[in-house]
Structures are given as structure tokens and as C-alpha cells.
Design an enzyme around this catalytic site. Structure first.
Site, short mmCIF file in Angstrom:
data_model
loop_
_atom_site.label_atom_id
_atom_site.label_comp_id
_atom_site.label_asym_id
_atom_site.label_seq_id
_atom_site.Cartn_x
_atom_site.Cartn_y
_atom_site.Cartn_z
CD GLU A 356 -1.67 0.61 3.47
OE1 GLU A 356 -2.04 -0.56 3.71
OE2 GLU A 356 -1.70 1.48 4.32
CG HIS A 441 -2.80 -6.11 8.26
ND1 HIS A 441 -2.32 -6.04 6.95
CD2 HIS A 441 -3.45 -4.94 8.47
CE1 HIS A 441 -2.66 -4.87 6.42
NE2 HIS A 441 -3.34 -4.19 7.32
CG ASN A 479 -4.87 -3.48 3.19
OD1 ASN A 479 -4.63 -3.76 2.01
ND2 ASN A 479 -4.20 -2.58 3.85
P1 FDA Z 1 -10.87 -5.88 16.14
O1 FDA Z 1 -9.48 -5.80 16.63
O2 FDA Z 1 -11.33 -4.92 15.12
O3 FDA Z 1 -11.88 -5.73 17.37
C1 FDA Z 1 -11.69 -6.40 18.58
C2 FDA Z 1 -12.39 -5.60 19.68
O4 FDA Z 1 -12.48 -6.40 20.85
C3 FDA Z 1 -11.66 -4.33 20.07
O5 FDA Z 1 -12.57 -3.25 20.09
C4 FDA Z 1 -11.13 -4.63 21.47
O6 FDA Z 1 -11.07 -3.48 22.32
C5 FDA Z 1 -12.15 -5.62 21.98
N1 FDA Z 1 -11.63 -6.56 22.98
C6 FDA Z 1 -10.49 -7.28 22.93
N2 FDA Z 1 -10.36 -8.06 24.01
C7 FDA Z 1 -11.44 -7.83 24.77
C8 FDA Z 1 -11.87 -8.34 26.04
N3 FDA Z 1 -11.17 -9.27 26.69
N4 FDA Z 1 -13.04 -7.86 26.56
C9 FDA Z 1 -13.78 -6.93 25.89
N5 FDA Z 1 -13.41 -6.42 24.69
C10 FDA Z 1 -12.26 -6.88 24.14
N6 FDA Z 1 -7.26 -3.49 7.82
C11 FDA Z 1 -7.79 -3.28 6.59
O7 FDA Z 1 -8.45 -4.16 6.03
N7 FDA Z 1 -7.58 -2.07 5.97
C12 FDA Z 1 -6.84 -1.08 6.55
O8 FDA Z 1 -6.69 0.01 5.98
C13 FDA Z 1 -6.27 -1.32 7.82
N8 FDA Z 1 -5.46 -0.38 8.42
C14 FDA Z 1 -5.08 -0.55 9.74
C15 FDA Z 1 -4.44 0.49 10.41
C16 FDA Z 1 -4.16 0.36 11.78
C17 FDA Z 1 -3.47 1.48 12.50
C18 FDA Z 1 -4.54 -0.82 12.47
C19 FDA Z 1 -4.28 -0.99 13.94
C20 FDA Z 1 -5.17 -1.85 11.79
C21 FDA Z 1 -5.45 -1.73 10.43
N9 FDA Z 1 -6.12 -2.73 9.74
C22 FDA Z 1 -6.56 -2.52 8.46
C23 FDA Z 1 -6.44 -4.01 10.39
C24 FDA Z 1 -7.91 -4.12 10.81
O9 FDA Z 1 -8.30 -2.98 11.54
C25 FDA Z 1 -8.08 -5.39 11.64
O10 FDA Z 1 -7.73 -6.49 10.83
C26 FDA Z 1 -9.50 -5.59 12.13
O11 FDA Z 1 -9.94 -4.51 12.92
C27 FDA Z 1 -9.64 -6.88 12.93
O12 FDA Z 1 -11.01 -7.12 13.15
P2 FDA Z 1 -11.48 -8.10 14.29
O13 FDA Z 1 -12.95 -8.26 14.18
O14 FDA Z 1 -10.65 -9.33 14.25
O15 FDA Z 1 -11.11 -7.40 15.68
#
Ligand code: FDA
Length: 502
Positions: A356, A441, A479
């Protein structure tokens, strides 16, 4: 500590969780969403919900004393990070010995902090990674459904070609072309009509105002505006925020009992609740879901969980790097934070890379071209349970990142050769050109078809489901959130049709 009983609980509120909540709510099942982060809907004293990337405050990061931005230095100067007071901010950097992982915290999970890039993986690679999933149904139904629900769109090309805000991407494109590499537009969930109004000066700047990793105040269709808004709109879904699920066990009647710490703005635990549910949907992300299940297995709370829980983790081969351009190739002091273009060399059989073209929205000319490369790294990490700390630890050695760096280096050496340019060595805190010790990721830990059946039902238990990025075995080549969303849609369709979840 009274045990409240609800039909269904969803842990987390990222992509997998948001899909589960909506489809459960639509099916008329009363559902409680439990999220450790806060709800990001109210403006703070400065009138803004989120803080900016250039002057971050406590809203930026999850209980840190100093911000921990991915680009930590510029000309080796520590000019990027700031001291902050600990607070349930929106971005977390979870540090393990050989790898740190960025994740979003709050209602909407990663969608609050990510770049919004919404890519459907090439079908051949999807089939290679998840051979147990029917690709016809994914590409015929669930990927289109996910993209529709997420609001995926592509930047209008005429505007892209003319705006100063994407000069950095056009420079990177022409340099890629000089090296014989293919570039593609990548879809995004950011509202490009809004972005054009930002550029015209008729809307408050967000993507054009250096906002992204600490939240976008405007323009981004994060999950709180899409799936989660629809879920709450069913009238069957309620939300508990600042509620950290610590443990999961099963009652003799088969219901699941969650131990949930309620925290305040200082992180102090103000109460510990027990919440019982008939069906449990885990959407706490690769780190969160894996930790909950590993802890449950290792402490004997859910002893029949698969030995595969904790295995098959990868960072999608993430490597970040910067190139230094010649002075006659400025990348612009005005850069949109929302990436819309990538170098697509995934079909290179020796070194597949999908890179990207990332912004460096410093507000000044830097002559830097920045990239987040996704590579095909065959190495996998494993989580182990640290009983003394009651946490899951990711075992990933720095050597395991070497294949990612080698692939990225092969591609960008070629790029530098064709353009007579060099790498930047001043961006990642020391003199490295390639940042391979953090990822955006995180994928895997509870791999589909291994720790679960082919629909995300946890092996060994009934009415216990995994819906998030922990299902994907370490790599997806693009992504990941569109794939996470589409797989969750597939799981929910199957589970609501076949299982007695309500
Ligand atoms: P996700 O991580 O989204 O959600 C999990 C949630 O569970 C969080 O809100 C967390 O706080 C909560 N949680 C965790 N443990 C818990 C507990 N024990 N009790 C209560 N709550 C709890 N991807 C993409 O496709 N395009 C992009 O442009 C980007 N860019 C990007 C930038 C940055 C800075 C980051 C950090 C990540 C990306 N990503 C991305 C990755 C993408 O955001 C990521 O793959 C997904 O959010 C993952 O989705 P999930 O549903 O797996 O969990």
C-alpha cells in the site's frame, strides 16, 4: 456480582463482533455486546471526539504515558511522540518480545483507527489460505455483501489525478511504473464526496486534516456508523463499554459465564460482574479471542477446547519502509491520510508483495515515499499462557520476520534501482530501513477448520463461536477487514439457520 442471564453475548465490537451483533439482533435474539474500550461519540473540551495525529493527547492511546506511533522519528529526531496521561484511548500497541501489534480499542474496534482500505483478496490466494471454505459462495455472496454493508468505494479517478492531496501517490505510481511494477486503485470505506468537500474548503478536514490512527472525526464509515448502528437499530442489541472480559467458563446447565471487569477512565476496576449467556460469540480480535480461549483451556475452565487454540498466528507479512526521493520529486506537504493505491506484485511467484502506498502527512515536504508492504511469510507464531501474569504471550522471534523483509527488499531494491533512489533510515527510531517488528494485521490464533469447525464453531463446545481475525491463518495477502467481515457473515448465516442460539 450477580449473574445476569442474556440469550447471546458478543465479546468485542470490531468487524467479526459487529456482524454477529447485527445478525443476532435481526433474528430477534436479545444480545449484549461487551467492549473493553469506550464509546467514541461525544466531543471533548476542544469540540472534537478524537485528537489529531500531530498533537496527540490522552485520547490517542490505550493507557500509555507516551504515544507510540509507528513512525517514531524523523531525521532520527524524536519529534513525533508526545507525553500523555493514561486514559482508555483509541489505539493500543500490544508489546510482545519479538513483535508488537497495533489494535483499535473502542466501540468499532480496528475500524476506528485503521486506514479504511477495503480489499477483497485474489480468489486463488483465498482458496490457498482457506481451502475448507466454499469460494463460490464467498465471491458470489459474502464478499459482495460485506463490501455493500461496509460502504466500500473507489476514489474518483479524475479527482485523484488532479488533487494535490494525492500527489504522493502519483509520484509513487510513476516510480513503480519505471520499475515495471503494476499499481492498482484500492477501495476504501472513506466517503470520497466528503473528502472532496474537505479539499474544496467546504467541510471540516479529517482525512485531509492529518487524522487517521487516533481516529477520524469525519468522513470514515467506521463500524459504529455501519454494522453497529444497524445492530442497535434492531432494538435487540445493547452495549456495555469499558467492560473487559477477563474469563469465560461454563455452567452445569451449559450456559457460559463471563467474568467482566468494569473499568473507569483511570483503568481502575470499579466492579466485577458475572454475565451468563446461552450462546457466546467471540469477536475480541486475534489477540483478544485467542487470549480468552487459551486462558480458558489452560486454567481448566473450558478444558475440551482444541490444542490448536493459540496456534497459527501471523502478522500478514507486514513490513513498513520509506524511500527518499530526489528533490525534483516532492511528495507534497498536503497528503490525504487515506491510502487509495497499491503496488500489486502478488503474482510474482518468488517474492509476492502487495504494498500500500501510504501517506506521511507531516504537513511539510518530506520527499518520503512510505509503504506498508504485505508479504507472504510462511512463519507462524504461537501463543502460550503465562499463568503468573494471567496473559497470553505471543512467541514470535525477530528472525521469523526475515522472509517478510527479504520479499519487501527484493521489490523495493528494484524500485530504487530504476529510480536511482535510496531507503530512508531515520523513521523507525534507529537506522533500520525496514520496520518488521510491528504489525497492523494480526491474524490467527484460533484458525478456521482447526481450532473450530469450518464455520467458526469452537471445537469441543456447543454455542461457542469465533467470528474475528483469529480465524484466518496468519496471512490473507491484502488488508484483512473485508475478509474478516465476509467470513463472519458466512458464519452467522449458517449458525442462525442451523443452531439453536436464541
Ligand atoms: P478488532 O481488533 O477490530 O476488534 C476487537 C475488539 O475487541 C476491540 O474493540 C477490542 O477493544 C475488543 N476486545 C479485545 N479483548 C477484549 C476483552 N477481553 N473484553 C472486551 N473487549 C475486548 N485493515 C484493513 O483491512 N484495511 C486497513 O486500511 C487497515 N489499516 C489498519 C491500520 C491500523 C493502524 C490498524 C491498527 C489496523 C489496520 N487494519 C486494516 C487491520 C484491521 O483494523 C483489523 O484487521 C480488524 O480490525 C480486525 O477485526 P477483528 O474483528 O478481528 O477485531
Amino acid at each position: 456480582t450477580s449473574a445476569d442471564q442474556v440469550p447471546a453475548v458478543v465479546v468485542g465490537s470490531g468487524y467479526g463482533a459487529a456482524v454477529a451483533a447485527l445478525r443476532l439482533g435481526e433474528a430477534g435474539i436479545r444480545t449484549l455486546v461487551v467492549e473493553m474500550g469506550r464509546l467514541w461519540d461525544a466531543p471533548a473540551g476542544d469540540g472534537r471526539v478524537y485528537c489529531s495525529m500531530t498533537s496527540p493527547d490522552r485520547r490517542s492511546m490505550w493507557f500509555k504515558h507516551r504515544t507510540e506511533a509507528p513512525l517514531s522519528t524523523f531525521l532520527w529526531l524524536d519529534v513525533i511522540n508526545r507525553d500523555i496521561s493514561p486514559y482508555p484511548g483509541v489505539l493500543d500497541r500490544v508489546r510482545y518480545p519479538g513483535m508488537s501489534v497495533y489494535v483499535g480499542r473502542g466501540v468499532g474496534g480496528g475500524s476506528l483507527v485503521n486506514g479504511g482500505i477495503a480489499v477483497t483478496p485474489p480468489r486463488a490466494y483465498f482458496e490457498e489460505v482457506l481451502p475448507g471454505v466454499d469460494a463460490d459462495t464467498m465471491y458470489g455472496s459474502y464478499f459482495p455483501l460485506a463490501n455493500r454493508m461496509l460502504g466500500t468505494a473507489t476514489v474518483p479517478s479524475a479527482w485523484f489525478e488532479s488533487t494535490e492531496w494525492y500527489a504522493y501517490a502519483r509520484v509513487a505510481r510513476s516510480q513503480a511504473q519505471r520499475a515495471g511494477l503494476k499499481t492498482v486503485f484500492v477501495p476504501n470505506v472513506y466517503d470520497f464526496d466528503y473528502m472532496q468537500r474537505e479539499a474544496a474548503g467546504t467541510a471540516t478536514k479529517s482525512a485531509l486534516g492529518q487524522e487517521v490512527i487516533y481516529g477520524n472525526n469525519f468522513g470514515k464509515r467506521s463500524l459504529d456508523k455501519t454494522y453497529l448502528a444497524a445492530a442497535l437499530g434492531t432494538g435487540n442489541v445493547t452495549l456495555h463499554t469499558l467492560s473487559h472480559v477477563r474469563a469465560v467458563t461454563q455452567d452445569t446447565d451449559g450456559s457460559y459465564v463471563l467474568t467482566v471487569d468494569r473499568i473507569d477512565d483511570t483503568g481502575a476496576v470499579t466492579a466485577t460482574d458475572e454475565i451468563a449467556c446461552r450462546s457466546l460469540f467471540l469477536g475480541a480480535g486475534s489477540l483478544g479471542t485467542t487470549e480468552l480461549l487459551l486462558r480458558a483451556r489452560e486454567t481448566g475452565a473450558l478444558p475440551r477446547l482444541s490444542g490448536e487454540v493459540g496456534r497459527g498466528w501471523g502478522g500478514n507479512g507486514n513490513v513498513m519502509l520509506g524511500r527518499a526521493n530526489h528533490v525534483w520529486n516532492p511528495t507534497g506537504s498536503h497528503q490525504s491520510t487515506i491510502p487509495v493505491m497499491a503496488i500489486d506484485a502478488w503474482s510474482d511467484s518468488k517474492n509476492p508483495v502487495f504494498a500500500e502506498i501510504a501517506p506521511l502527512p507531516a504537513g511539510i515536504e518530506t520527499w518520503v515515499s512510505l509503504y506498508l508492504a504485505i508479504t507472504k511469510n510462511p512463519e507462524r507464531g504461537t501463543f502460550t499462557y503465562d499463568a503468573a501474569q494471567d496473559t497470553a504471550v505471543l512467541n514470535w522471534s525477530s528472525g521469523q520476520s526475515a522472509p517478510s523483509v527479504a520479499a519487501a527488499k527484493a521489490l523495493f531494491d528494484r524500485m530504487n534501482w530504476a529510480n536511482a533512489t535510496i531507503y530512508r533510515h531515520d523513521l523507525f527510531g534507529d537506522t533500520r530501513a525496514f520496520a518488521d517488528d510491528f504489525c497492523y494485521h494480526p491474524l490467527g490464533g484460533c484458525v478456521l477448520g482447526r481450532a473450530t469447525d469450518t464455520y467458526g464453531r469452537a471445537a469441543g463446545y456447543e454455542r461457542l463461536y469465533i467470528t474475528d481475525g483469529s480465524l484466518i491463518p496468519g496471512s490473507i495477502g491484502v488488508n484483512p477487514f473485508v475478509t474478516i467481515t465476509a467470513l463472519a457473515e458466512r458464519t452467522m448465516a449458517r449458525v442462525l439457520a442451523e443452531d439453536d442460539v436464541g
